[in-house]
Design a protein around this motif. Structure first.
Motif, PDB file in Angstrom:
ATOM      1  N   VAL A 111      35.586  37.789  36.547  1.00 59.08           N
ATOM      2  CA  VAL A 111      36.841  38.242  35.940  1.00 59.08           C
ATOM      3  C   VAL A 111      37.367  39.454  36.697  1.00 59.08           C
ATOM      4  CG1 VAL A 111      37.966  38.976  33.809  1.00 59.08           C
ATOM      5  CG2 VAL A 111      35.833  37.696  33.714  1.00 59.08           C
ATOM      6  N   ARG A 128      31.357  51.744  30.134  1.00 58.23           N
ATOM      7  CA  ARG A 128      31.500  50.342  30.525  1.00 58.23           C
ATOM      8  C   ARG A 128      31.738  50.275  32.032  1.00 58.23           C
ATOM      9  NH1 ARG A 128      36.053  47.214  31.301  1.00 58.23           N
ATOM     10  NH2 ARG A 128      35.943  45.048  30.655  1.00 58.23           N
ATOM     11  N   SER A 130      33.990  41.708  37.104  1.00 57.55           N
ATOM     12  CA  SER A 130      32.758  41.522  36.327  1.00 57.55           C
ATOM     13  C   SER A 130      32.409  40.037  36.282  1.00 57.55           C
ATOM     14  CB  SER A 130      32.960  42.005  34.888  1.00 57.55           C
ATOM     15  OG  SER A 130      33.226  43.386  34.849  1.00 57.55           O
ATOM     16  N   VAL A 131      31.156  39.755  36.078  1.00 55.67           N
ATOM     17  CA  VAL A 131      30.719  38.360  35.989  1.00 55.67           C
ATOM     18  C   VAL A 131      30.924  37.860  34.557  1.00 55.67           C
ATOM     19  CG1 VAL A 131      28.780  36.760  36.254  1.00 55.67           C
ATOM     20  CG2 VAL A 131      29.025  38.723  37.811  1.00 55.67           C
ATOM     21  N   GLU A 132      31.601  36.721  34.416  1.00 55.89           N
ATOM     22  CA  GLU A 132      31.761  36.117  33.084  1.00 55.89           C
ATOM     23  C   GLU A 132      30.746  34.986  32.875  1.00 55.89           C
ATOM     24  OE1 GLU A 132      35.479  35.298  30.722  1.00 55.89           O
ATOM     25  OE2 GLU A 132      35.192  33.327  31.647  1.00 55.89           O
ATOM     26  N   THR A 168      31.644  32.311  37.327  1.00 59.37           N
ATOM     27  CA  THR A 168      33.024  32.775  37.148  1.00 59.37           C
ATOM     28  C   THR A 168      33.035  34.297  37.106  1.00 59.37           C
ATOM     29  OG1 THR A 168      33.555  30.815  35.840  1.00 59.37           O
ATOM     30  CG2 THR A 168      35.096  32.651  35.692  1.00 59.37           C
ATOM     31  N   LEU A 212      46.942  42.137  43.937  1.00 53.93           N
ATOM     32  CA  LEU A 212      47.889  42.275  42.829  1.00 53.93           C
ATOM     33  C   LEU A 212      47.602  41.328  41.670  1.00 53.93           C
ATOM     34  CD1 LEU A 212      51.197  42.644  44.894  1.00 53.93           C
ATOM     35  CD2 LEU A 212      49.532  44.385  44.246  1.00 53.93           C
ATOM     36  N   LEU A 213      46.541  40.519  41.781  1.00 54.50           N
ATOM     37  CA  LEU A 213      46.193  39.629  40.657  1.00 54.50           C
ATOM     38  C   LEU A 213      46.065  40.448  39.380  1.00 54.50           C
ATOM     39  CD1 LEU A 213      43.448  37.316  42.205  1.00 54.50           C
ATOM     40  CD2 LEU A 213      45.692  36.589  41.365  1.00 54.50           C
ATOM     41  N   ARG A 240      29.858  36.697  29.425  1.00 52.69           N
ATOM     42  CA  ARG A 240      30.430  38.026  29.172  1.00 52.69           C
ATOM     43  C   ARG A 240      31.249  37.965  27.888  1.00 52.69           C
ATOM     44  NH1 ARG A 240      35.440  40.094  30.338  1.00 52.69           N
ATOM     45  NH2 ARG A 240      35.577  42.268  31.006  1.00 52.69           N
ATOM     46  N   TRP A 274      52.568  39.022  38.984  1.00 49.12           N
ATOM     47  CA  TRP A 274      52.040  38.305  40.138  1.00 49.12           C
ATOM     48  C   TRP A 274      52.668  36.919  40.255  1.00 49.12           C
ATOM     49  CZ3 TRP A 274      49.595  33.797  41.365  1.00 49.12           C
ATOM     50  CH2 TRP A 274      48.939  33.743  42.597  1.00 49.12           C
ATOM     51  N   GLU A 294      34.876  51.129  26.229  1.00 53.69           N
ATOM     52  CA  GLU A 294      34.633  51.747  27.534  1.00 53.69           C
ATOM     53  C   GLU A 294      33.876  53.071  27.377  1.00 53.69           C
ATOM     54  OE1 GLU A 294      37.179  51.888  31.219  1.00 53.69           O
ATOM     55  OE2 GLU A 294      37.737  53.809  30.316  1.00 53.69           O
ATOM     56  N   PRO A 315      44.694  41.942  35.941  1.00 52.69           N
ATOM     57  CA  PRO A 315      43.399  41.996  35.256  1.00 52.69           C
ATOM     58  C   PRO A 315      43.301  40.840  34.258  1.00 52.69           C
ATOM     59  CG  PRO A 315      44.348  44.191  35.401  1.00 52.69           C
ATOM     60  CD  PRO A 315      45.403  43.228  35.911  1.00 52.69           C
ATOM     61  N   GLU A 370      38.945  42.879  37.041  1.00 52.82           N
ATOM     62  CA  GLU A 370      39.106  44.023  36.140  1.00 52.82           C
ATOM     63  C   GLU A 370      40.284  44.900  36.561  1.00 52.82           C
ATOM     64  OE1 GLU A 370      37.239  45.055  33.457  1.00 52.82           O
ATOM     65  OE2 GLU A 370      35.328  44.003  33.599  1.00 52.82           O
ATOM     66  N   VAL A 417      45.148  32.406  36.920  1.00 59.28           N
ATOM     67  CA  VAL A 417      45.952  33.575  36.564  1.00 59.28           C
ATOM     68  C   VAL A 417      46.481  33.358  35.151  1.00 59.28           C
ATOM     69  CG1 VAL A 417      47.950  34.979  37.198  1.00 59.28           C
ATOM     70  CG2 VAL A 417      46.600  33.816  38.973  1.00 59.28           C
TER      71      VAL A 417
END
Lengths: 205, 205
Positions: free
Chosen positions: B134, B75, B179-181, B132, B119-120, A75, A202, A181, B122, B136, B196
């Protein structure tokens, strides 16, 4: 308040907010890498700036991702490079040089009026009249960019001067990388609004 | 410290960190929407889960983006829906119901062991052995999902019960969209590591 609700967690937080600024200038890829040249408008599509090196939903993993095999398709997250006029001036002051031209360091967009621009949280939206760009991450200043600045200011110097001073001085001030976007044409001089999402700092406990 | 350096700004911050957890279960799209069904593994590519509604780098704007024209190609940012086992239990407790099955509410992945999962920030990376993902954004709980839960628990009830209780109770607990990285196969039972990124609580002044 119910202890299971995250709102009752002792985590620092801020509500979302909007900040207004301006698109000062626009640039597209030029030679030698990573330089760019000024243009008055750019027609963004959802993969970035058509015809440029960073165009695409995906890119090859490089030295920025040493945990991935070099060349692995991943990505992108780096379609667009954005810097702040005020932060470029701050880096130049820290490096004791007169100024840094955005086109020396690979910038596509220069904005003004957005405080602590590089520190915007990922997921912040930069809203232009016709297009919207999502902040992916702070851009890590690297020595390649430092060398590009040195090439302009001290072309005859040995390595180890400005090329190294840049990554040391530009941390937290080198702008952000971003993805498109909403596709559309962006123009130098346009007003922009940055929509900062609600934030929570966090932590694991 | 130089006042121009962001490190000297009085903004709350935290360094990056890693947290270990587990992929408890995996699900792919099923009928009726938004339900999913359990599978033992999913071969992710960079557009998400092949053959499903949310597959793709882009999607059409919908009611979640009232500021865009409905149907505008944008997007995605919503390829994968991830929930936390502990947070689903917390929502159920708040709603005074026994449990919420992840397959009722459109989840693709259930994780465990990650505190405050929703709460992680983005830009957090969820690292599987071969792929992996990601983070968002936090997923906003909606009434469509509430209706899907009500269909299972109180199929004969009038609207206005569980369908409304879910969005009220699930805020901050409904997991994330991602999304996939890095493409690859993910498997139920695998260990995961959440990376994080460094965080700064941005503010304008």
């Amino acid at each position: 308040m119910n202890p299971k609700l995250p709102m009752s967690l002792p985590l620092p937080s801020r509500p979302g907010c909007e900040v207004r600024g301006r698109c000062e200038a626009l640039f597209v890829e030029a030679e030698p890498h990573p330089e760019t040249r000024a243009v008055s408008e750019i027609a963004l599509d959802l993969q970035g700036i058509p015809g440029t090196r960073h165009y695409g939903f995906t890119r090859k993993a490089g030295p920025r991702e040493p945990w991935y095999k070099r060349g692995m398709e991943m990505r992108s997250g780096r379609q667009i490079t954005i810097v702040s006029r005020e932060e470029l001036a701050a880096i130049a002051a820290l490096m004791a040089i007169e100024s840094i031209a955005p086109e020396w360091i690979g910038a596509n967009i220069v904005v003004s009026g957005i405080p602590h621009f590089t520190l915007l949280p990922p997921g912040s939206r930069i809203v232009f009249p016709e297009a919207t760009i999502v902040v992916e991450a702070a851009n890590a200043p690297c020595r390649i960019t430092g060398k590009a600045i040195a090439r302009h200011l001290t072309p005859d110097a040995e390595p180890g001067g400005i090329d190294l001073a840049f990554p040391a001085s530009a941390k937290g001030l080198r702008g952000v990388v971003a993805s498109v976007e909403r596709a559309g044409t962006i123009r130098a001089g346009e007003a922009i609004t940055v929509k900062v999402p609600p934030q929570i700092l966090w932590q694991a406990d």
